[in-house]
Design an enzyme around this catalytic site. Sequence first.
Site, PDB file in Angstrom:
ATOM      1  N   SER A   1       0.818  -1.205   0.000  1.00  0.00           N
ATOM      2  CA  SER A   1       0.000   0.000   0.000  1.00  0.00           C
ATOM      3  C   SER A   1       0.858   1.263   0.000  1.00  0.00           C
ATOM      4  O   SER A   1       2.004   1.264   0.458  1.00  0.00           O
ATOM      5  CB  SER A   1      -0.909   0.015   1.225  1.00  0.00           C
ATOM      6  OG  SER A   1      -1.702  -1.153   1.272  1.00  0.00           O
TER       7      SER A   1
HETATM    8  N1  SAH Z   1      -0.559  -5.053   3.936  1.00  0.00           N
HETATM    9  C1  SAH Z   1       0.188  -5.373   2.724  1.00  0.00           C
HETATM   10  C2  SAH Z   1      -0.544  -4.977   1.455  1.00  0.00           C
HETATM   11  C3  SAH Z   1      -1.581  -5.950   1.178  1.00  0.00           C
HETATM   12  S1  SAH Z   1      -2.308  -6.001  -0.426  1.00  0.00           S
HETATM   13  C4  SAH Z   1       1.576  -4.786   2.737  1.00  0.00           C
HETATM   14  O1  SAH Z   1       1.919  -4.034   3.653  1.00  0.00           O
HETATM   15  O2  SAH Z   1       2.348  -5.104   1.831  1.00  0.00           O
HETATM   16  C5  SAH Z   1      -3.642  -7.094   0.024  1.00  0.00           C
HETATM   17  C6  SAH Z   1      -3.224  -8.518   0.322  1.00  0.00           C
HETATM   18  O3  SAH Z   1      -4.391  -9.210   0.734  1.00  0.00           O
HETATM   19  C7  SAH Z   1      -2.675  -9.269  -0.873  1.00  0.00           C
HETATM   20  O4  SAH Z   1      -1.420  -9.794  -0.564  1.00  0.00           O
HETATM   21  C8  SAH Z   1      -3.694 -10.393  -1.090  1.00  0.00           C
HETATM   22  O5  SAH Z   1      -3.115 -11.598  -1.534  1.00  0.00           O
HETATM   23  C9  SAH Z   1      -4.283 -10.544   0.290  1.00  0.00           C
HETATM   24  N2  SAH Z   1      -5.611 -11.159   0.366  1.00  0.00           N
HETATM   25  C10 SAH Z   1      -6.671 -11.015  -0.473  1.00  0.00           C
HETATM   26  N3  SAH Z   1      -7.714 -11.754  -0.019  1.00  0.00           N
HETATM   27  C11 SAH Z   1      -7.290 -12.358   1.133  1.00  0.00           C
HETATM   28  C12 SAH Z   1      -7.913 -13.256   2.065  1.00  0.00           C
HETATM   29  N4  SAH Z   1      -9.170 -13.672   1.937  1.00  0.00           N
HETATM   30  N5  SAH Z   1      -7.182 -13.673   3.120  1.00  0.00           N
HETATM   31  C13 SAH Z   1      -5.891 -13.283   3.279  1.00  0.00           C
HETATM   32  N6  SAH Z   1      -5.267 -12.436   2.438  1.00  0.00           N
HETATM   33  C14 SAH Z   1      -5.954 -11.991   1.377  1.00  0.00           C
END
Ligand code: SAH
Length: 227
Positions: A69
């Site tokens: 993000s």
């Molecule tokens: N917080 C992260 C950014 C996350 S982007 C950072 O600091 O880098 C959102 C993430 O959510 C992605 O990696 C995606 O694979 C994950 N995601 C999507 N659906 C999900 C679910 N149901 N359970 C766990 N992770 C999930």
Amino acid sequence: MGIPYANLDEFAAARRAMVEKQISKRGVASQRVLDAMLSVPRHEFVPDQFRANAYADKPLPIGEGQTISQPFMVGAMTEALELTGSERVLEIGTGSGYQSAVLSLLAREVISIESHTSLALAAQERLGRLGYANVYIHNGDGSLGFPDAAPYDAILITAAAPEIPPLLVSQLSEGGRLVIPVGSQDNQELLQARKNGGTLNSRVLFDCRFVPLLGRYGWSRPDRKSS
Ligand code: SAH
């Protein structure tokens, strides 16, 4: 293999500029949050080819069509959790592990769930190597929460959800805060909710755009190619 010290100085300077211009100036006031973001080496959480842009004012690709993000978003979401240091926090969407590292400096324990196995493993390796010892990563569907370690004092969802996943509410402590982007896959509102008397009261912080939360209480598939 080592990074020359000149580069580390450049990263530290870029990090200070990021915290001042992108985060503090735009209204994130918590000194604890600003200090945590001054401390975490964001360049360690992005793929090598994006290192030079690690402190830029934007999200960056981290593989599997996912993104780390934008720094401001991390600051604003973290501040909205109102952490004092004693909390147990659940994060859904580990991604690179950057947000988990920031949270780990502000809470007692962080449990983070990632559905992509490759991202979960990479984040676990990275956080261990960098010494963030109070973060526990699990590979699975975080839209179900993580009942084994519930309840949590704070829950952060870093992917866009069609609604607040109901099981997350039941895994939140009384008085606990939940921060989540809710809306369509194209745009969402960032909500800050608080559990009082067993029910959730939420308010809108601002508009935002995240990659989709997939899974049981998310979407079954992405509508579009993630950018
Ligand atoms: N917080 C992260 C950014 C996350 S982007 C950072 O600091 O880098 C959102 C993430 O959510 C992605 O990696 C995606 O694979 C994950 N995601 C999507 N659906 C999900 C679910 N149901 N359970 C766990 N992770 C999930």
